[in-house]
Design a protein around this motif. Structure first.
Motif, PDB file in Angstrom:
ATOM      1  N   GLN A  93       9.409  88.562 142.809  1.00  0.00           N
ATOM      2  CA  GLN A  93       9.585  88.165 144.204  1.00  0.00           C
ATOM      3  C   GLN A  93       9.604  86.641 144.336  1.00  0.00           C
ATOM      4  O   GLN A  93       8.676  85.959 143.901  1.00  0.00           O
ATOM      5  CB  GLN A  93       8.452  88.729 145.067  1.00  0.00           C
ATOM      6  N   ALA A  94      10.664  86.120 144.932  1.00  0.00           N
ATOM      7  CA  ALA A  94      10.683  84.694 145.278  1.00  0.00           C
ATOM      8  C   ALA A  94       9.733  84.465 146.435  1.00  0.00           C
ATOM      9  O   ALA A  94       9.549  85.332 147.293  1.00  0.00           O
ATOM     10  CB  ALA A  94      12.093  84.268 145.652  1.00  0.00           C
ATOM     11  N   ARG A  95       9.104  83.313 146.478  1.00  0.00           N
ATOM     12  CA  ARG A  95       8.133  83.008 147.524  1.00  0.00           C
ATOM     13  C   ARG A  95       8.144  81.522 147.814  1.00  0.00           C
ATOM     14  O   ARG A  95       8.599  80.729 146.977  1.00  0.00           O
ATOM     15  CB  ARG A  95       6.727  83.464 147.115  1.00  0.00           C
ATOM     16  N   PRO A  96       7.658  81.117 148.976  1.00  0.00           N
ATOM     17  CA  PRO A  96       7.561  79.676 149.263  1.00  0.00           C
ATOM     18  C   PRO A  96       6.597  79.012 148.283  1.00  0.00           C
ATOM     19  O   PRO A  96       5.456  79.464 148.129  1.00  0.00           O
ATOM     20  CB  PRO A  96       7.018  79.626 150.699  1.00  0.00           C
ATOM     21  N   LEU A  97       7.045  77.984 147.620  1.00  0.00           N
ATOM     22  CA  LEU A  97       6.214  77.299 146.637  1.00  0.00           C
ATOM     23  C   LEU A  97       6.252  75.798 146.879  1.00  0.00           C
ATOM     24  O   LEU A  97       7.292  75.235 147.250  1.00  0.00           O
ATOM     25  CB  LEU A  97       6.708  77.580 145.211  1.00  0.00           C
ATOM     26  N   ARG A  98       5.109  75.192 146.675  1.00  0.00           N
ATOM     27  CA  ARG A  98       4.990  73.739 146.751  1.00  0.00           C
ATOM     28  C   ARG A  98       4.169  73.286 145.548  1.00  0.00           C
ATOM     29  O   ARG A  98       3.028  73.731 145.369  1.00  0.00           O
ATOM     30  CB  ARG A  98       4.312  73.312 148.048  1.00  0.00           C
ATOM     31  N   VAL A  99       4.764  72.442 144.727  1.00  0.00           N
ATOM     32  CA  VAL A  99       4.099  71.937 143.529  1.00  0.00           C
ATOM     33  C   VAL A  99       3.881  70.447 143.714  1.00  0.00           C
ATOM     34  O   VAL A  99       4.811  69.718 144.098  1.00  0.00           O
ATOM     35  CB  VAL A  99       4.950  72.191 142.269  1.00  0.00           C
TER      36      VAL A  99
END
Length: 555
Positions: free
Chosen positions: A121-127
């Motif tokens: 599942q793609a998901r909102p990500l912040r690195v």
């Protein structure tokens, strides 16, 4: 070193699913020992709406120096700094990449046994990475991450905020954001690109680093516009490893384009042939001349039955190129008879001699061997000083490796080495590197190409590359009745997609010649039987128009 990964969620898909994906419980702070210090995983926030996982790596500077001792550039990437006072404990580098691989190994592989549906599942990500060394500056950071679907913020860090006139350092504050990436993809991107941006590694880079790069780069590196830079920097500019990685990446790209497996593309060489090539000097050994499109030809044992191949020229025959075997290709004599009567010249040798004669007659000096396999023809061309530049092209990396061993490229004199090149390529696609040559040879290649793909090969060779002379050899199926041990209706090798009669070959060659502005003549190779013709048929194409019909489209 510090890195955070954040996501947002909803009651249906809570942000705390990040804990399942990372295999680290949000309610715990965990510590893991690494070779160079301790990695801590903790969650500054964890609820349904927001969840952030932090990786903190405490580097033992003394252990780093001791373990890196004697390992050259990899052990001390910052020669201008003292051993114990440097940026290694603070700036994200290969140390942090190794920690990611060790602590989040299951997440990188996309494995989640508790919730197997989550990894895909793609998901909102912040690195976020507060201190990232970037040799190449913010522009390089964007060139590396933006093609992967990230929104990139790379803020340069000033050398000293009290003295802005000193300018920026080589460090940036990095923020990556995406709505379409999976966590496994994000971790693999970081694992490869952190040491690439630092342009150094803290450990010795060996051959297994190629496998690590290809595993982590699966699905994105073969098509990345900065593939060469990434590969070179990741492997610390070790040319032999970089070349191997680039060849394997090209195979992956070709396999994906053809919707096939890599093994189906790079199946040219049997294991036995690799050891034989290592032992070969000036003599000939059984080889495989490889198709330059989608499939390649397997090498059979000496004395194999015709079902596994009867053509010595392709290295799959009942007789080796040295002329040994249980049955000659002319169908004459076995065992005792062969000991009494001189053995006939193998068809493989006759074919090469016919090719060399035709090339000499054409006046060609710069020659392409398309589908060069293990380099038998290239080796023969090198012995004649009239051929000033010889290029062997093949889709199989294994075949090219064996060709390089056979030719002894690593021990070849400088002047001789300047005459020969080997590179990977597929004739199913146009290639600018093939332009401008006097002649091209396709020896035992076309019969390995699926008929619907022949127009693409024709356009790539005759339309796009358009050398002055093109030589094509292929089996004559009518001659197969002369092979006593070849069952009726069988082709000479299991990988042959077809075998043409003389009329079929002439019809095909005449159509190609007309379409691309060539004249064509036909020559026999081997004994020309008055009833069934020669075992091999050769077409010699000669360019007759100054402006080739390159606009002719592949059907």
């Amino acid at each position: 070193m510090f890195l955070t990964i954040s996501t947002t969620g909803t009651p249906e898909r809570p942000a705390t699913d990040l804990g399942f994906l990372l295999h680290k419980h949000p309610d715990k702070a965990q510590a893991f020992s690494t070779s160079y210090g301790t990695a801590h995983v903790l969650y500054p926030e964890a609820d349904e709406q927001h969840c952030t996982a932090a990786l903190l790596l405490e580097v033992d500077a003394v252990a780093l120096v001791r373990r890196g001792k004697g390992k050259g550039r990899g052990g001390a990437p910052d020669a201008a700094l003292a051993q114990y006072v440097n940026d290694r404990p603070y700036a994200a580098s290969s140390l942090l990449a190794v920690a990611i691989g060790a602590v989040f190994s299951s997440a990188m592989r996309g494995v989640c046994n508790a919730r197997p549906e989550l990894p895909e599942q793609a998901r909102p990500l912040r690195v976020e990475v507060p201190a990232l060394p970037a040799r190449g500056g913010p522009d390089l950071v964007r060139r590396l991450f933006e093609p992967l679907g990230w929104t990139v913020t790379a803020e340069p860090v000033a050398l000293d905020t009290e003295f802005p006139e000193w300018g920026d350092s080589r460090y940036v504050r990095l923020t990556l954001e995406s709505e379409s990436r999976t966590l496994a993809e994000a971790l693999r991107h970081l694992y490869v690109l952190l040491p690439v941006l630092d342009d150094a590694k803290h450990y010795w880079v060996s051959a297994d680093e190629v496998d690590k790069l290809l595993r982590a780069g699966e699905g994105w590196l073969p098509e990345h516009p900065e593939q060469k830079l990434i590969t070179s920097r990741y492997l610390t500019r070790r040319w032999s490893l970089t070349r191997e990685a680039m060849s394997r990446l090209e195979l992956v790209r070709l396999a994906e384009t053809d919707d096939s497996e890599v093994e189906a593309i790079d199946n040219a060489v049997a294991a036995e042939s690799e050891s034989e090539a290592e032992e070969a000097a000036e003599g000939e050994v059984t080889g495989a001349e490889v198709m330059a499109g989608a499939r390649t030809e397997a090498v059979a044992q000496t004395g194999a039955p015709p079902e596994t191949g009867t053509e010595a020229a392709t290295g799959t025959g009942t007789e080796t190129e040295a002329g040994t075997g249980t049955e000659t290709e002319a169908g004459t004599g076995t065992g005792t008879d062969a000991a009494i009567e001189p053995k006939p010249t193998p068809l493989a040798v006759q074919r090469r001699e016919a090719i060399l004669t035709a090339l000499t007659a054409s006046g060609a000096a710069r020659v392409l061997d398309l589908g060069c396999g293990e380099g038998h023809l290239v080796q023969a061309l090198l012995k004649d000083p009239r051929f000033t530049e010889i290029v062997g092209v093949d889709v199989s990396t294994r075949a090219l490796t064996i060709a390089a061993r056979r030719l002894r490229l690593d021990r070849m004199g400088e002047r001789q080495a300047a005459r020969v090149k080997l590179f990977q390529g597929s004739l199913a696609y146009t290639d600018s590197r093939l332009k401008g040559y006097d002649a091209a040879v396709l020896s035992e290649v076309v019969e390995h190409v699926d008929p619907p793909r022949l127009p693409a090969l024709e356009y790539a060779v005759f339309g796009a590359a358009s050398p002055r002379t093109v030589l094509v050899t292929t089996p004559n199926v009518e001659y197969n009745v002369r092979w006593e041990s070849l069952p009726a209706g069988h082709v000479r090798h299991r990988d042959h997609r077809f075998e043409w009669t003389r009329e079929e070959f002439r019809t095909w060659a005449a159509a190609v010649a007309e379409r691309y502005g060539y004249g064509v003549e036909f020559l026999p190779v081997g004994p020309d039987d008055p009833e069934v013709g020669p075992p091999t048929q050769m077409a010699v194409f000669t360019l007759t128009t100054t402006t080739n019909t390159k606009e002719a489209k592949a059907a």
